[in-house]
Design an enzyme around this catalytic site. Structure first.
Site, PDB file in Angstrom:
ATOM      1  N   TYR A   1       1.761  -0.894   8.023  1.00 20.01           N
ATOM      2  CA  TYR A   1       1.460  -1.830   6.939  1.00 20.01           C
ATOM      3  C   TYR A   1       0.341  -1.276   6.057  1.00 20.01           C
ATOM      4  O   TYR A   1       0.437  -1.288   4.826  1.00 20.01           O
ATOM      5  CB  TYR A   1       1.066  -3.179   7.519  1.00 20.01           C
ATOM      6  CG  TYR A   1       0.793  -4.230   6.479  1.00 20.01           C
ATOM      7  CD1 TYR A   1       1.838  -4.836   5.782  1.00 20.01           C
ATOM      8  CD2 TYR A   1      -0.512  -4.635   6.200  1.00 20.01           C
ATOM      9  CE1 TYR A   1       1.591  -5.811   4.826  1.00 20.01           C
ATOM     10  CE2 TYR A   1      -0.767  -5.608   5.248  1.00 20.01           C
ATOM     11  CZ  TYR A   1       0.286  -6.200   4.562  1.00 20.01           C
ATOM     12  OH  TYR A   1       0.034  -7.169   3.619  1.00 20.01           O
TER      13      TYR A   1
ATOM     14  N   SER B   1      -3.197  -5.093  -0.363  1.00 22.25           N
ATOM     15  CA  SER B   1      -3.912  -5.630   0.795  1.00 22.25           C
ATOM     16  C   SER B   1      -5.201  -4.857   1.006  1.00 22.25           C
ATOM     17  O   SER B   1      -5.253  -3.640   0.742  1.00 22.25           O
ATOM     18  CB  SER B   1      -3.051  -5.542   2.052  1.00 22.25           C
ATOM     19  OG  SER B   1      -3.809  -5.826   3.215  1.00 22.25           O
TER      20      SER B   1
ATOM     21  N   LYS C   1       0.437  -0.271   1.968  1.00 25.43           N
ATOM     22  CA  LYS C   1      -0.456  -0.868   0.973  1.00 25.43           C
ATOM     23  C   LYS C   1      -1.345   0.184   0.316  1.00 25.43           C
ATOM     24  O   LYS C   1      -1.710   0.064  -0.858  1.00 25.43           O
ATOM     25  CB  LYS C   1      -1.296  -1.964   1.615  1.00 25.43           C
ATOM     26  CG  LYS C   1      -0.451  -3.161   2.057  1.00 25.43           C
ATOM     27  CD  LYS C   1       0.357  -3.732   0.905  1.00 25.43           C
ATOM     28  CE  LYS C   1       1.157  -4.950   1.306  1.00 25.43           C
ATOM     29  NZ  LYS C   1       1.908  -5.546   0.181  1.00 25.43           N
TER      30      LYS C   1
END
Length: 246
Positions: A158, A144, A162
């Site tokens: 998150y 991401s 990533k």
């Protein structure tokens, strides 16, 4: 590479291939001439739709149930895929989840789940796939753009997972280089999927190009990374986000 250039289909495995980016990659690889196995966690109906679409286009595909947090399920999926399709030439690791919350309200259980799927699960999928891959094979992870910059409250965990994937890919390139297996990481920004459907307008306004990406665009980059043209690229993270994280 086209289907007509292959004497027999080479095998590709897409972890998390039933929806969105993963489904687009599975369909693209099938069009490139690969026999495709795709995994799904719970949506057997969506996985069946992808398989049916590939088969309707003249390709070969199978769907395998595998929880990205379950080591035995991952290993079994790789074993099943190779038993039915042959030794792997390509593996794409797309499985992952997003849950966000500010620091003071972030549940430990959610932290553990995201680390288990987004980091541990990615490592296990790469490990299992590499063990049954031909020398000179290709591995692609879907990370991401938040690995570089999120800019969103509640996205810290998150983003951390990533960023871990990007680092993992960079370092595993050294492990895999003696076998001429390349590994690269695609870092998409906002992509039009069922996950982003509810706030597309907001994402479009924040993006310098005033649009979001399409799963097929990510699939095109994945197709390049598994091609002979990308044989000198390994350990790289390629951001594809319309300038969103600049």
């Amino acid at each position: 590479m086209s289907r007509t250039e292959l004497t027999s289909p080479k095998a590709a495995l897409v972890f998390g291939g039933s929806r969105g980016i993963g489904a687009a990659i599975a369909r693209r690889l099938a069009r490139e001439g690969y026999a495709v196995a795709l995994t799904y966690a719970s949506r057997a109906d969506k996985a069946a739709e992808v398989v049916a679409a590939i088969q309707a286009d003249g390709g070969q595909a199978i769907a395998l149930q595998a929880d990205a947090a379950d080591q035995h399920a991952i290993t079994a999926a790789v074993a099943d895929a190779t038993a039915r399709l042959g030794t792997l030439h390509v593996a794409v690791v797309n499985a992952g989840i997003y849950q966000g919350a500010p620091l003071d309200r972030f549940p430990v259980d959610t932290l553990d789940q995201m680390l288990s799927i987004n980091v541990r699960g990615v490592f296990l999928a790469i490990q299992a796939a590499a063990a049954r891959m031909v020398d000179g094979g290709r591995i692609v992870t879907i990370g991401s753009n938040t690995a570089q910059r999120s800019g969103a409250l509640g996205g810290s965990v998150y983003s951390m997972t990533k960023a871990a994937v990007a680092t993992l890919v960079r370092e595993l390139a050294l492990d895999l280089a003696p076998r001429r297996i390349t590994i690269n990481n695609i870092q998409p920004g906002p992509i039009e999927t069922d996950i982003t459907a509810a706030f597309l307008d907001h994402l479009i306004q924040r993006n310098p190009l005033k649009r979001v990406g399409r799963p097929e665009e990510v699939a095109s980059l994945a197709a390049y990374l598994v091609s002979a043209d990308a044989s000198y690229m390994t350990g790289a993270s390629l951001t594809m986000d319309g300038g969103y994280s600049i």
